[in-house]
Scaffold this active site. Structure first.
Site, PDB file in Angstrom:
ATOM      1  CB  CYS A   2      -0.949   0.096   1.176  1.00 30.03           C
ATOM      2  SG  CYS A   2      -2.112  -1.249   1.261  1.00 30.03           S
ATOM      3  NE  ARG A  28       4.683   1.810   0.090  1.00 30.59           N
ATOM      4  CZ  ARG A  28       5.649   1.524   0.927  1.00 30.59           C
ATOM      5  NH1 ARG A  28       6.895   1.668   0.544  1.00 30.59           N
ATOM      6  NH2 ARG A  28       5.395   1.107   2.142  1.00 30.59           N
ATOM      7  CD1 TRP A  73      -0.125  -6.385  -3.023  1.00 29.97           C
ATOM      8  CD2 TRP A  73      -0.443  -6.913  -0.874  1.00 29.97           C
ATOM      9  NE1 TRP A  73       0.219  -7.700  -2.855  1.00 29.97           N
ATOM     10  CE2 TRP A  73       0.037  -8.052  -1.553  1.00 29.97           C
ATOM     11  CE3 TRP A  73      -0.713  -7.013   0.484  1.00 29.97           C
ATOM     12  CZ2 TRP A  73       0.257  -9.271  -0.911  1.00 29.97           C
ATOM     13  CZ3 TRP A  73      -0.507  -8.219   1.123  1.00 29.97           C
ATOM     14  CH2 TRP A  73      -0.013  -9.341   0.427  1.00 29.97           C
ATOM     15  CG  ASN A  97       1.246   0.849   4.405  1.00 26.20           C
ATOM     16  OD1 ASN A  97       0.974  -0.330   4.169  1.00 26.20           O
ATOM     17  ND2 ASN A  97       2.479   1.325   4.352  1.00 26.20           N
ATOM     18  N   GLY A  98      -0.939  -1.020   6.466  1.00 24.51           N
ATOM     19  CA  GLY A  98      -0.613  -1.878   7.605  1.00 24.51           C
ATOM     20  C   GLY A  98      -1.784  -2.758   7.952  1.00 24.51           C
ATOM     21  CD  GLU A 466      16.651 -14.131  -6.610  1.00 20.09           C
ATOM     22  OE1 GLU A 466      15.901 -14.560  -5.714  1.00 20.09           O
ATOM     23  OE2 GLU A 466      16.388 -13.108  -7.268  1.00 20.09           O
ATOM     24  CE  LYS A 470      13.881 -11.495  -9.167  1.00 17.16           C
ATOM     25  NZ  LYS A 470      14.251 -11.761  -7.832  1.00 17.16           N
ATOM     26  CD  GLU A 473       9.782 -11.831  -7.907  1.00 19.65           C
ATOM     27  OE1 GLU A 473       9.040 -11.363  -7.046  1.00 19.65           O
ATOM     28  OE2 GLU A 473      11.023 -11.714  -7.877  1.00 19.65           O
ATOM     29  CG  HIS A 489      19.765 -37.723  -3.150  1.00 14.81           C
ATOM     30  ND1 HIS A 489      20.208 -38.990  -2.827  1.00 14.81           N
ATOM     31  CD2 HIS A 489      20.883 -36.977  -3.338  1.00 14.81           C
ATOM     32  CE1 HIS A 489      21.531 -39.001  -2.798  1.00 14.81           C
ATOM     33  NE2 HIS A 489      21.973 -37.787  -3.114  1.00 14.81           N
ATOM     34  CE  LYS A 579      11.511  -3.427  -4.782  1.00 13.46           C
ATOM     35  NZ  LYS A 579      12.244  -4.556  -5.390  1.00 13.46           N
TER      36      LYS A 579
HETATM   37  O1  M6R Z   1      12.604  -5.395   1.001  1.00 11.55           O
HETATM   38  P1  M6R Z   1      13.133  -6.766   1.286  1.00 11.55           P
HETATM   39  O2  M6R Z   1      14.439  -7.039   0.664  1.00 11.55           O
HETATM   40  O3  M6R Z   1      13.140  -7.084   2.778  1.00 11.55           O
HETATM   41  O4  M6R Z   1      12.067  -7.761   0.636  1.00 11.55           O
HETATM   42  C1  M6R Z   1      12.174  -9.144   0.805  1.00 11.55           C
HETATM   43  C2  M6R Z   1      11.321  -9.903  -0.190  1.00 11.55           C
HETATM   44  O5  M6R Z   1       9.976  -9.554  -0.051  1.00 11.55           O
HETATM   45  C3  M6R Z   1      11.760  -9.645  -1.637  1.00 11.55           C
HETATM   46  O6  M6R Z   1      13.099  -9.984  -1.823  1.00 11.55           O
HETATM   47  C4  M6R Z   1      10.895 -10.460  -2.619  1.00 11.55           C
HETATM   48  O7  M6R Z   1      11.138 -11.817  -2.478  1.00 11.55           O
HETATM   49  C5  M6R Z   1      11.148  -9.979  -4.054  1.00 11.55           C
HETATM   50  N1  M6R Z   1       9.911  -9.746  -4.714  1.00 11.55           N
HETATM   51  C6  M6R Z   1      11.865 -10.950  -4.894  1.00 11.55           C
HETATM   52  O8  M6R Z   1      12.172 -10.445  -6.145  1.00 11.55           O
END
Ligand code: M6R
Length: 584
Positions: A2, A28, A73, A97-98, A466, A470, A473, A489, A579
């Site tokens: 948000c 956000r 969000w 927000n929260g 990782e 990527k 998402e 395994h 984000k």
């Molecule tokens: O702001 P942060 O680095 O603490 O955020 C952590 C995760 O939410 C963030 O890395 C998330 O996994 C990303 N969308 C990945 O690309």
């Protein structure tokens, strides 16, 4: 999670200004949006809101000098117009927000007394509480302060009252920044919302409140109600840092920013690094905590410290730390890695670790973030604003800084700097349109496959994990990362004719694992310094020694970006994600 934004000043177009600022905060949250304008003449608070992305919105607003807005969000209540903010209860209009964790008990009381609710949100309950307190005779500021004593959870709120000029805001746990420009004042969840107008800011801290009207700004302690003074800070950001420029998407811009962000990440004086090292050395147990992509960075750092300084690091996803809390004490070094520095799971770990006497070290991209400000030692990663939901340049900057820290821990700072500046130059050479086009062509061959697997060993194992994040998402393809040696395994059972498997690295054992995959029908995409016969496609990366994890991640980011584009998806705003995850 948000975005909220408010404007007050002499101009009559506060509504459009808020809409424009909110568009910069869309990363956000992008389920729905809304703006409330104090209409010139009538003083009515006129709300315009809708579902959908705010970037597509272009609507007129009534004339007015004050407005608040929100890009959502969803947490409590689905994505509907009724659940979009602002919410209005009596004379109160607010955005939030929260999460109001104990909202249900308050809502029950209001419902029993016959109150009517127009939404399923926790936010509307805050509106009812403030409105009730106003009706009890409290002033607007007192009503907000008292309401905040009833809210459990992390939040920030902006509130307007009909017939009371000005905008109020309060914070506990979710970021709020005040931007000041002569006779105009802004409050936002993040700086880009007002960066076009001013770089002069005040950071609201937890349990503080602010009132703004035109150029007037008054800060208060939320508990005592006493007025407080805040330091004026000039932020070093430039507008172009927060804009896409010539790029089609923030994700691509941020991938290409890695031409110089790695060099910036390691640009720290020795004594700053040594302070962090001292904190590690004075402890008898180091925890590295983070979420999502940053957690994968920490897993890579576990290898860096093991190989370079021989330090054993315990890497734990922030949300899992409570299960290990008994081991946290005054001798613990609690290290958080976070792009935003506002991730709720990390903040909770820090608060609890601090209470147990642990020393706190953090690496964040936002120096003014809550995590940074709670830390005993903070190392900025200096990646510059990262707006795409998928983290790219912040990830490699975090890895570079942790790799340097591992060298500092081993008393080899200069060696670390040399390695990373060579890597940075190699990445600079790598990032060109021809390289991008080659990776796009590889992605195009596999874009229709429902599953993808990625393998790596050593520090490239976390990079495989990782890579899977990527791909998932931004392209919504089911992707999974494995330690190369682990596939026999279990995961080998998943392999069938034509399934794409990305193989990170060209070590002998990894190539043997690639052969095991290929024998079962997999198509092999090698991402490595050397080509191998077994690869169906090859994406070259520079040989970067101990920094190989950093170099290898970059083509994987480009690959994911193009998978998204080839599937007609917006890589900057993946479905269901935001984000900065400021809720648990
Ligand atoms: O702001 P942060 O680095 O603490 O955020 C952590 C995760 O939410 C963030 O890395 C998330 O996994 C990303 N969308 C990945 O690309």
């Amino acid at each position: 999670m948000c975005g909220i934004f408010a404007v007050t000043g002499p101009e009559q177009d506060a509504g459009s200004q808020v809409l424009k600022g909110l568009k910069t905060l869309e990363y956000r949250g992008y389920d729905s949006w809304g703006v409330s304008v104090r209409e010139a003449g009538s003083n009515d608070l006129v709300v315009t809101k809708d579902i959908g992305k705010i970037s597509n919105v272009n609507v007129p607003f009534p004339k007015g000098k004050e407005a608040v807005g929100h890009t959502r969000w969803a947490t409590h209540g689905g994505v509907t117009v009724a659940n979009s903010h602002p919410h209005q209860v009596g004379d109160v209009t607010l955005v939030h927000n929260g999460i109001f964790e104990n909202y249900a008990e308050h809502k029950k009381r209001f419902l029993a007394a016959g109150s009517v609710f127009n939404s399923d949100t926790d936010t509307e309950v805050i509106g009812h509480i403030i409105s009730e307190l106003l009706n009890d005779g409290l002033s607007p500021a007192e009503a907000i302060r008292t309401a905040c004593t009833k809210i459990e959870g992390r939040f920030s709120i902006l509130v307007m009252f009909k017939d009371v000029p000005g905008i109020y805001a309060a914070r506990r746990g979710s970021p709020l920044i005040i931007g000041r420009d002569k006779d105009q004042t802004f409050i936002a969840s993040d700086i880009p919302a007002f960066l076009e107008k001013t770089r002069l800011v005040n950071y609201l801290d937890d349990d503080e409140m602010v009132f703004i009207e035109g150029g007037k700004v008054q800060f208060y302690d939320l508990d005592s109600g006493e007025e407080i003074t805040k330091r004026d800070i000039e932020v070093p950001w430039k507008l172009e840092h927060a804009e896409k420029g010539e790029y089609k998407h923030f994700m691509l811009k941020e991938i290409f920013d890695q031409k110089d962000s790695i060099a910036r990440a390691i640009n720290h004086e020795d004594d700053v690094l040594n302070k962090a090292v001292e904190l590690l050395k004075s402890s008898n147990g180091t925890y590295l905590v983070a979420c999502g992509t940053a957690h994968k960075v920490c897993l890579a750092a576990e290898y860096f410290f093991s190989q370079i300084s021989g330090r054993k690091i315990n890497v734990v996803a922030a949300s899992e730390v409570p299960y290990f809390e008994r081991f946290i004490n005054q001798r613990t070094a609690m290290v958080a890695v976070s792009q935003s520095g506002e991730t709720a799971d990390i903040l909770e770990v820090f608060e609890r670790a601090k209470a147990r006497g642990a020393k706190l070290l953090s690496l964040t991209n936002v120096e003014s973030s809550s995590v940074a400000r709670m830390s005993d030692v903070h190392l900025p990663i200096n990646a510059g604003p990262e707006k795409a939901v998928a983290s790219t340049k912040a990830t490699t900057a975090q890895m570079a800084l942790l790799l340097l820290l591992a060298h500092a821990d081993a008393g080899k700072i200069n060696q670390g700097r040399e390695l990373l500046s060579t890597t940075s130059s190699a990445i600079n050479d790598l990032l060109n349109p021809r390289y991008e086009e080659h990776i796009r062509a590889v992605a195009a061959k596999y874009v229709d496959r429902p599953n993808m697997f990625i393998i790596g060993r050593g520090p490239l194992y976390p990079i495989a994990l990782e890579a899977a994040i990527k791909i998932q998402e931004v392209s919504y393809i089911h992707a999974q990362g494995f330690a190369a040696g682990e596939i026999k395994h279990g995961p080998l059972a998943l392999i069938e004719e034509g399934v794409p498997c990305m193989v990170l690295g060209d070590e002998l054992e990894t190539i043997s694992n690639a052969i095991e995959l290929k024998t079962r029908g997999a198509k092999i995409i090698g991402v490595s310094s050397e080509n191998a016969d077994i690869f169906d496609d090859w994406i070259k990366v520079p040989d970067a020694g101990c920094a190989q994890a950093i170099a290898t991640l970059i083509p994987v980011q480009i690959f994911s970006y193009h998978l998204a584009l080839l599937r007609n998806l917006d890589p900057d705003m993946p479905r269901n994600l935001a984000k900065s995850v400021t809720v648990k």
